[in-house]
Design an enzyme around this catalytic site. Structure first.
Site, short mmCIF file in Angstrom:
data_model
loop_
_atom_site.label_atom_id
_atom_site.label_comp_id
_atom_site.label_asym_id
_atom_site.label_seq_id
_atom_site.Cartn_x
_atom_site.Cartn_y
_atom_site.Cartn_z
N LYS A 51 0.82 -1.22 0.00
CA LYS A 51 0.00 0.00 0.00
C LYS A 51 0.85 1.26 0.00
O LYS A 51 0.51 2.26 -0.63
CB LYS A 51 -0.92 0.00 1.22
CG LYS A 51 -2.05 -1.01 1.04
CD LYS A 51 -3.32 -0.65 1.76
CE LYS A 51 -4.28 -1.81 1.55
NZ LYS A 51 -5.60 -1.59 2.10
N GLU B 96 -6.21 12.99 8.35
CA GLU B 96 -6.58 12.48 7.03
C GLU B 96 -7.96 12.99 6.71
O GLU B 96 -8.82 13.07 7.59
CB GLU B 96 -6.58 10.95 7.05
CG GLU B 96 -6.69 10.32 5.67
CD GLU B 96 -6.78 8.80 5.75
OE1 GLU B 96 -5.76 8.13 5.56
OE2 GLU B 96 -7.89 8.30 6.03
N ARG C 250 -4.52 -8.38 -10.54
CA ARG C 250 -5.07 -9.65 -11.04
C ARG C 250 -6.39 -9.35 -11.75
O ARG C 250 -6.88 -8.23 -11.69
CB ARG C 250 -5.34 -10.58 -9.86
CG ARG C 250 -6.23 -9.89 -8.83
CD ARG C 250 -6.79 -10.78 -7.78
NE ARG C 250 -7.21 -10.04 -6.60
CZ ARG C 250 -8.36 -9.42 -6.43
NH1 ARG C 250 -9.25 -9.42 -7.39
NH2 ARG C 250 -8.64 -8.77 -5.32
#
Lengths: 490, 165, 490, 165
Positions: C116, C199, C291
């Site tokens: 991440k 945040e 994926r």
């Protein structure tokens, strides 16, 4: 919008219509003959009513019974499907009299276009090309002149003709001179009316058709063509869109011709204008089908437009909100008509109880089926049990995916045309898109070679399953009677 | 060990012997031994491991006639259980052969009549069912000795249509 | 092109890949754990090999076993599906070492984007927006300044945080002043590292993601967005495309951002860039899935492009021939994930043998299923048994059709999430497209009212079937032992 | 006439009596007579004509518990055959109540221990299967009198988990 619609049909098309009803929040009513009491279309309906014994003449073709049910259950509209009463102009008339909306064209347009002669006349009026032909020809000199105008090869035909009698293919003026008198004599001997005429001969033409849709305000839109050249005894068996030979310009010209014809006839709702297309990509009006066709899913899948929903909306008075330029083909779609018939035995009908049914799934596969595991395929109606409609980004992908999907079917209890499609879709001319209405009979005349692969495994499987059934039988059947009963059952 | 004889449409026949213990099956196919894993799923379906390829098989049985769907392909065969012997009528390559209706239908046309000589596979009459017309053919060359139906007649499945000898 | 591909997965995704192989004329190899010997993916393969006992750690996660099979059967490439080994960079490395092509991104890009922090850094480098946040904040004055820059509401968070501790929602500067010291103290008391940071708080965000595809030459294309806001415990359960709130301009900006990120990371093959989208339609990078995803059929159906075929082609070295402007959404597509779980019992897993299975069909319906009638749903793997993917010309049509399709499922033997979807797809906020990642838990907190309709019919049906079974039992079971045996069986 | 008692999830129960002759069924539902057409298709499926609406029904049975799929909706109920009476354990609203694993799984966490008072529907332990964790709850208020499993233990279906009294 309607609250309740009756579907005057059976099988996969009745299921198709009832699904559309459910999706539109409309109550769907099924009718059924005695043998169809547990048929799939009956199970898909919100209500279902019997209309008579198995023979269609005593049930699905009985307007009076159907209208009586419609009135009793307060259906506001009737969808006829295809076949049965769908193209009988008396049915929309009877519906109108009963105050019920017929989901389809008006009786007048149906009559005008359902008759080949008046349909051809209408087509000519709006400059939709048809196969060039002369009127009656009396003498060789005129025949020579007219044949030259039409262009060789031509067919020399008896006006009263039928069954292939008085029918001559003429390749050149020299041949015309040779054949003229022979044909005249044959016609005079065979028919009361000795008239002959000339018609342009189309060698190995393609069958390409245009779906149109018209609303009550007279707005007509057309859809990308469907090619249905692969036919057996004039029954389409494989359809596709786009046609391998149609380019955007031809698509537009055919579409506009079809729309002109529909407009001229005051046509409403869904219909299809069929054309023959020759090797030089000239198209000729053949006839108009004044109903939704078996192969309509091909168009739905290639354009993303649901024709059934539009049929219902138009019948309810809605205007077509689609713009002509929004209707574009994307990718390629093929449809295989899965019939209950035995391709290894001259396509003999194969009615019976479906013991096991598993249909293909996964990407690009649509199954419009009229049966389920446990249901009966009766002998009384047509043998279409399911349509396999497959999308691919290209024709090649659609072909490969169709074969993949066909290999996923598991049907026991009846025989089907699936093995035939597995051969057909690998035929070089089908792969190449080199189609004509004559191709299928050519293919069928070739010996169907069945390679010997896989029989060992099949024998082993059959033997193992037989062994298992015997084990149970031995364990559970104490008497000879039991044994016979078991034999009957299997 | 259960011993069967399988008759294939190409005219060939093979012997197959099977013995099953749980999900293991021992097989002798024309004398060649094979060992396969096998699971029955229901009356008409099973899975078989054919040495690396696992296949699901649909087997539909109607008396001796078996239809096997395997790997998307359809195989037909007749299986004869050696314990019961083969039914006499099936062996009758000679003598009178009766042809019965495989399904209910309507006799549309008679193409041959009593006393006519016919070839093998020659059409004898036309049956209509499911809106399709189908020729019923002679199983052998010979003489039509009986025609048991008339044009226009509706016949149930199993009804005698004609005899050839 | 490859001749043989091994699929290192099970269930519906293995079936999906094997179907693509068959359509491309490539031999497909399945691997299976002991409990999966007769699983659907095994039956769809051309070859199948065992790789170990039921627990995934001993089978589907065993790279060594899988590579051994691949070498033995001479597979040229391996498709990992999703889950299991799909996002483990050691797997592509091991494949490379074994000389086998891994159908997916390279190990390096997988590592870069799978982490991440490095993924976020890469995103920032190419100006892909992420949720605004401060670095470590030491004092209230700085906090005030940074909070203003970010814009209220903000989250005050412990750097070392987890489990909801040291996490405060701050709506205004006044609240910041009130909560600053309390939070600092709590963080100091709870964690070793007392650092806090700010945040931006996204109230009820949407989860919207972009599918990308990159070839070996570095050409990257993006697809129309998928919205996957409906999640239960961070598991997506309903996906759609397009998103009800994305317009062409936002679509392009998100797509270009995703493509930039993929290009920067040297990404190859299919991947998905996930974003959160706030109420003002700002989008923020969340993470990248390296994926093919569960929900890829949504994109396939809305664009007509087969992602699996492209995955294989790209891995084989083909260049992407699609132009960016050719990839356009048409209509609307919804996907319901059908799980073997009991929605009436807190979604408890419901493994077992599927006794009866009938899947929906007809227009606009795609079923990607991993099971069949007679197959076992084992307890060892995830509960997804099938995906119902539905196309409609409009979102409304897709919703109505999904409900129609859901009503056609017939599954006995296990419980599934189908009844839950039948409720969910009639929820006013779902109908209105008013979605957020929090919506599902809100809906689930509301009492699930089950109206009383239909129980009489259900009781009658159950009683009739019970009676039938008793009839057989009485006829065929002479002893008490038989009777018990029967009870066990049912 | 077969007489059954149906227990629905809402706590209500109803009596239903059935008698079937060929495809005709005579029914008494809470004493109200009904006559329906009925055809069994296979072990788990039938078609019923409910006075104008024809429905296909899937019925799955596990002991007394029946799952019925009808018109796309799922109904659950227990059926008690009046001939056999109701099993004693089922009537036990009082006394010790045992809770068993409905499926195989792994015990991830114990939330309560022996001797703790619990409310009805309070979580007692967490079982994991199919990558999902699920609380197993107490069927009634009471005291945990036994916990038969440990954290980390794998349990087969039917294994006793705990008792509450």
């Amino acid at each position: 919008m309607f609250k309740k619609i009756l579907v005057a049909n059976r099988g996969e098309i009745a299921v198709r219509v009832l699904r559309a009803c459910r999706e539109a929040g409309i109550s769907g009513v099924a009718v059924y003959s005695d043998v169809d009491r547990a048929a799939l279309h009956v199970l898909k309906a919100d209500e279902a009513y019997p209309i008579g014994p198995a023979p269609a003449l005593e049930s699905y073709l009985r307007m009076d019974h159907i209208l009586e049910v419609a009135k009793r259950c307060r259906a506001e509209a009737i969808h006829p499907g295809y076949g049965f009463l769908a193209e009988n102009p008396e049915f929309p008339e009877a519906c109108e009299k009963a105050g019920i909306v017929f989901i389809g064209p008006g009786a007048q347009a149906m009559r005008l276009l359902g008759n080949k002669i008046s349909a051809l006349r209408t087509a000519r009026e709006v400059k939709v090309p048809s196969v060039p032909s002369s009127g009656a020809v009396e003498d060789l000199a005129t025949a020579r002149k007219l044949a030259k105008e039409i262009g060789y090869p031509v067919m020399l035909k008896a006006s009263a003709g039928g069954g292939g009698k008085g029918l001559r293919l003429v390749q050149s003026e020299k041949e015309l001179e040779q054949l003229w008198q022979i044909t005249r004599d044959e016609v005079a001997a065979s028919f009361k009316d000795p008239t002959v005429f000339l018609e342009k001969y189309l060698p190995a033409p393609r069958h390409i058709e245009i779906q149109v849709m018209a609303d009550q305000d007279g707005k007509v839109i057309y859809f990308p063509e469907r090619e249905c050249s692969l036919q057996r005894r004039h029954q389409k068996i494989l359809e596709e869109s786009p046609s391998p030979i149609v380019d955007p310009s031809l698509r537009r010209r055919m579409g506009e011709a079809a729309a002109r014809l529909a407009k001229k006839a005051g046509y409403q709702n869904a219909g299809t204008v069929e054309f023959l297309v020759d090797r030089d990509r000239n198209f000729y009006f053949l006839e108009m089908n004044t109903r939704l066709q078996v192969e309509h899913p091909v168009t739905e899948m290639v354009t993303g437009v649901d024709l059934l929903h539009w049929q219902i909306r138009i019948a309810a008075g809605e205007k077509i909100s689609l713009r002509q330029d929004e209707i574009q083909p994307r990718g390629h779609v093929l449809e295989c008509r899965i019939n209950a018939e035995d391709p290894e035995n001259q396509f003999a009908p194969s009615p019976g109880r479906i013991q096991c049914l598993e249909e293909p799934g996964g990407p690009g596969v649509r199954c419009d089926s009229g049966v389920y595991a446990g249901s009966e395929v009766p002998i009384h109606y047509d043998p279409l049990i399911s349509k396999l409609v497959v999308y691919g980004a290209t024709r090649e992908e659609a072909l490969a995916r169709s074969l993949r999907a066909l290999s996923e079917y598991r049907i026991a209890g009846i025989r089907t045309s699936i093995p035939f499609f597995q051969t057909l879709l690998t035929h070089p001319r089908v792969l190449a898109g080199d189609l004509s209405t004559e191709l299928l009979s050519e293919i069928l005349q070739q010996p169907q070679t069945q390679d010997g692969e896989g029989w060992q495994e099949a024998v082993i499987a059959a033997a193992l399953m037989y062994q298992q059934s015997q084990r149970r039988r031995i364990e559970s059947a104490p008497s000879r009677w039991r044994t016979s009963a078991w034999d009957e059952r299997c | 060990m259960l011993k069967l004889e399988a008759h294939l449409p190409d005219g060939k026949s093979h012997t197959v012997e099977v013995q099953v213990q749980d999900e293991k099956a021992e097989i002798l196919l024309d004398g060649r031994p094979l060992s396969v894993w096998f699971r029955k799923l229901n009356e008409s379906r099973c899975v078989i491991d054919l040495q690396g390829q696992m296949v699901d098989v649909v087997v539909h049985r109607s008396g001796r006639r078996h239809t096997v769907i395997l790997g998307g392909r359809t195989y037909r065969m007749e299986l004869f259980d050696q314990r019961f012997g083969r039914a006499a009528e099936e062996d009758a390559g000679e003598g009178i052969q009766s042809v019965r209706a495989e399904m209910p239908g309507r006799v549309v046309r008679l193409l041959k009549g009593v006393g006519e000589q016919v070839r093998k596979n020659e059409g004898i009459l036309v049956l209509e069912a499911m809106k399709m017309q189908n020729e019923v053919r002679s199983p052998r060359a010979g003489l039509i000795s009986q025609v048991a139906v008339q044009e226009g007649e509706s016949v149930p499945a199993g009804q005698l249509l004609f005899e050839v000898r």
